[in-house]
Design a protein around this motif. Structure first.
Motif, PDB file in Angstrom:
ATOM      1  N   SER A  26     -42.321 -46.346 -14.853  1.00 21.00           N
ATOM      2  CA  SER A  26     -41.869 -47.576 -14.184  1.00 21.00           C
ATOM      3  C   SER A  26     -42.887 -48.696 -14.392  1.00 21.00           C
ATOM      4  O   SER A  26     -42.516 -49.862 -14.568  1.00 21.00           O
ATOM      5  CB  SER A  26     -41.643 -47.328 -12.695  1.00 21.00           C
ATOM      6  N   GLU A  83     -42.827 -40.342 -13.795  1.00 18.74           N
ATOM      7  CA  GLU A  83     -41.824 -41.306 -13.351  1.00 18.74           C
ATOM      8  C   GLU A  83     -42.483 -42.617 -12.922  1.00 18.74           C
ATOM      9  O   GLU A  83     -42.023 -43.703 -13.291  1.00 18.74           O
ATOM     10  CB  GLU A  83     -41.015 -40.740 -12.180  1.00 18.74           C
ATOM     11  N   TYR A 140     -41.516 -44.526  -5.103  1.00 19.53           N
ATOM     12  CA  TYR A 140     -40.584 -43.508  -5.601  1.00 19.53           C
ATOM     13  C   TYR A 140     -40.826 -42.234  -4.804  1.00 19.53           C
ATOM     14  O   TYR A 140     -41.711 -41.434  -5.132  1.00 19.53           O
ATOM     15  CB  TYR A 140     -40.799 -43.251  -7.096  1.00 19.53           C
ATOM     16  N   GLY A 155     -41.727 -38.852  -6.268  1.00 15.64           N
ATOM     17  CA  GLY A 155     -41.829 -39.121  -7.691  1.00 15.64           C
ATOM     18  C   GLY A 155     -42.990 -38.397  -8.358  1.00 15.64           C
ATOM     19  O   GLY A 155     -44.011 -38.109  -7.742  1.00 15.64           O
ATOM     20  N   ARG A 186     -34.447 -45.638  -6.513  1.00 17.65           N
ATOM     21  CA  ARG A 186     -34.268 -45.330  -7.931  1.00 17.65           C
ATOM     22  C   ARG A 186     -33.163 -46.160  -8.586  1.00 17.65           C
ATOM     23  O   ARG A 186     -33.070 -46.213  -9.803  1.00 17.65           O
ATOM     24  CB  ARG A 186     -34.048 -43.834  -8.114  1.00 17.65           C
ATOM     25  N   TYR A 240     -29.780 -38.913 -11.514  1.00 16.75           N
ATOM     26  CA  TYR A 240     -30.719 -39.986 -11.810  1.00 16.75           C
ATOM     27  C   TYR A 240     -29.980 -41.112 -12.538  1.00 16.75           C
ATOM     28  O   TYR A 240     -29.275 -40.869 -13.517  1.00 16.75           O
ATOM     29  CB  TYR A 240     -31.863 -39.462 -12.683  1.00 16.75           C
TER      30      TYR A 240
END
Length: 519
Positions: free
Chosen positions: A93, A89, A82, A85, A39, A130
């Protein structure tokens, strides 16, 4: 000034080395970059690296190898998983990747089946803080990166000092290795279900509510198909992550398998509206999903399954279309609702986990296995050994009788002695081992000091791989052994030695090799 000058120097070094690629691509000619923080590093990878294909998803995609994707599809790819994830998310990306890299034309993405019904705006904030400051366009909160103590002292400073060493080699972690977790786990029924499974009757069917249907469709449109609509020139290879039979068991027993497949149907129908999305499902490859030798838990599969999925995507196998998806869903439901789950407790657990990969190598790479000595009988020489029939699994074997004449405490190594002097067993030449992955064989100590030693030499007679077991460690049962040959190439010589390693062993020692296969 005493405070500001050191801070400025530290900040300049962070920006220059940039271990999270926030400002630029890595300087791989001067530093070695370790990829190990998804991340914090993935966003920079997607924005600044040179690539035209990307693999992404949750931990279900961590074992993919970009080298295999590139060989199959002719691409230059990156891998940005991820772990844990959400759909949002991962889709966010990809938005960033496509906005920053017009060369990106191929995307491989896993769609986790367990996330079909999660809210479309769900994000994972339970995995620690995060790093939003690495993702947004606010230059002021970059101070959290530039003056980050952990970044400076655990990343930048070691990278600066390492390149002063004589043996330093700059570079970066390969995407084959990045986030790959294979070496940390074991596979099979003893790992997935160490206490076995208790089978219960199937529960009453549970179906999607209207609100749940709305949520599933909303998730699909926002986080799965929206980018395909925006970037029609990009080809998206989506696949449903193939979970194991144990995962399906719970859904059958609580009746929610009907809800699960109804959600899958809604997502399929949304995806099939886009010609630039190729959707694959491997859930009806029941030789994979029902065999726990491919799994470390109820959902995570071994890297060879990733390799198989890439091959099938390239070949168009397991592709869902408007003409076949209804039949696929019917087969999926029928198999998992009618499966006898008590069979799980009786599954064989391979002694070596990678045997599961060996059995798939022909399917993945198109390389037929070589059975020894049969397929290479003309390339074999025996010494103090005989070919015997009806050994392990009914196959032929090599019975090795005696001992080496090598002196006890000799300065000549066993490997050197075998290739230059003598052996008790067989010497086999393989003209080209390049396309093979594993040498698998079984062995049994029959008498006295018989013991297995298998040695592989290149064309210059240099030892490149070996496996040996001392006779006190052996019983009188068949055991499976395995040697990784995936990194070997060209012509090689195999020596199977079943005799004791020097002249102190019993002259009547006996060891038998059998069921020898190059996969």
């Amino acid at each position: 000034m005493l405070v500001l000058i050191p801070l400025a120097v530290a900040g300049i070094w962070v920006i220059h080395v940039d271990p999270f690629f926030h400002y630029h691509k890595p300087y791989t000619s001067g530093y070695y970059y370790i990829l190990n923080n998804q991340r914090s590093q993935n966003d920079g990878i997607l924005k600044h690296f040179n690539y035209n294909a990307a693999i992404t998803g949750t931990s279900m995609t961590e074992n993919f190898k970009t080298s295999e994707l590139d060989a199959l599809f002719g691409t230059k790819s990156v891998k940005v998983p991820y772990s844990g994830g959400s759909y949002k998310e991962i889709n966010d990306s990809l938005k960033s990747a496509l906005a920053n890299n017009p060369e990106l034309k191929t995307i491989i993405r896993g769609l986790d089946m367990s996330r079909f019904m999660i809210d479309k705006d769900n994000m994972r904030f339970d995995l620690g803080e995060y790093p939003v400051y690495l993702y947004d366009d606010n230059p002021f909160n970059d101070l959290k990166y530039i003056f980050n103590r952990d970044v400076l002292f655990t990343r930048v400073w070691p990278m600066i000092t390492e390149n002063d060493k004589e043996d330093f080699k700059p570079g970066i972690t390969s995407f084959d290795v990045y986030s790959n977790w294979m070496s940390s786990y074991t596979f099979g029924v003893k790992t997935v279900c160490p206490e076995g499974v208790t089978v219960q009757e199937a529960g009453n069917p549970v179906h999607l509510t209207d609100e749940e249907k709305k949520n599933v469709v909303g998730t699909a449109r926002q986080n799965i198909t929206s980018l395909a609509a925006e970037y029609p020139e990009v080809t998206f290879y989506y696949f449903f992550t193939p979970y194991s039979i144990v995962w399906w068991k719970d859904y059958v027993e609580n009746g929610t398998i009907y809800k699960q497949i109804e959600a899958e149907e809604l997502i399929i129908e949304e995806i099939l509206q886009y010609s630039n999305i190729k959707l694959y499902s491997f859930n009806t490859l029941t030789n994979i999903t029902a065999d726990l030798n491919h799994y470390k838990d109820d959902t995570h599969y071994g890297s060879w399954v990733n390799s198989l999925m890439l091959k099938y995507m390239k070949d168009g196998k397991c592709l869902l279309t408007a003409g076949n998806y209804e039949q696929y869903l019917a087969e999926e439901l029928d198999f998992y609702t009618s499966y006898d789950y008590s069979q799980i407790n009786g599954q064989e657990d391979y002694e070596y986990d990678y045997y599961a990969e060996a059995l798939l190598n022909q399917e993945i790479r198109g390389v037929a296995p070589l059975r020894l000595p049969g397929d290479l009988a003309d390339h074999m020489e025996l010494n103090n050994a005989d070919i015997v029939s009806d050994q392990h699994g009914g196959t032929a074997g090599i019975a090795c009788t005696g001992r080496l004449q090598r002196k006890s405490q000799s300065e000549i190594s066993v490997a050197e002695y075998l290739i230059s002097s003598e052996y008790v067993g067989a010497r086999i030449t393989v003209d080209d081992i390049t396309d093979y992955r594993l040498l698998v064989f079984y062995g049994m100590k029959n008498r006295d000091h018989g013991q297995p030693g298998v040695y592989i030499y290149d064309e210059q007679n240099a030892l490149v791989a070996s496996y040996a077991v001392s006779y006190p460690e052996l019983d009188s049962e068949w055991h499976q052994y395995m040697i990784d040959v995936s990194k070997l190439s060209g012509r090689v010589t195999l020596i199977f030695n079943g005799g004791y390693i020097d002249n102190t062993g019993a002259a009547e020692s006996l060891y038998t090799f059998s069921d020898i296969v190059l996969y």
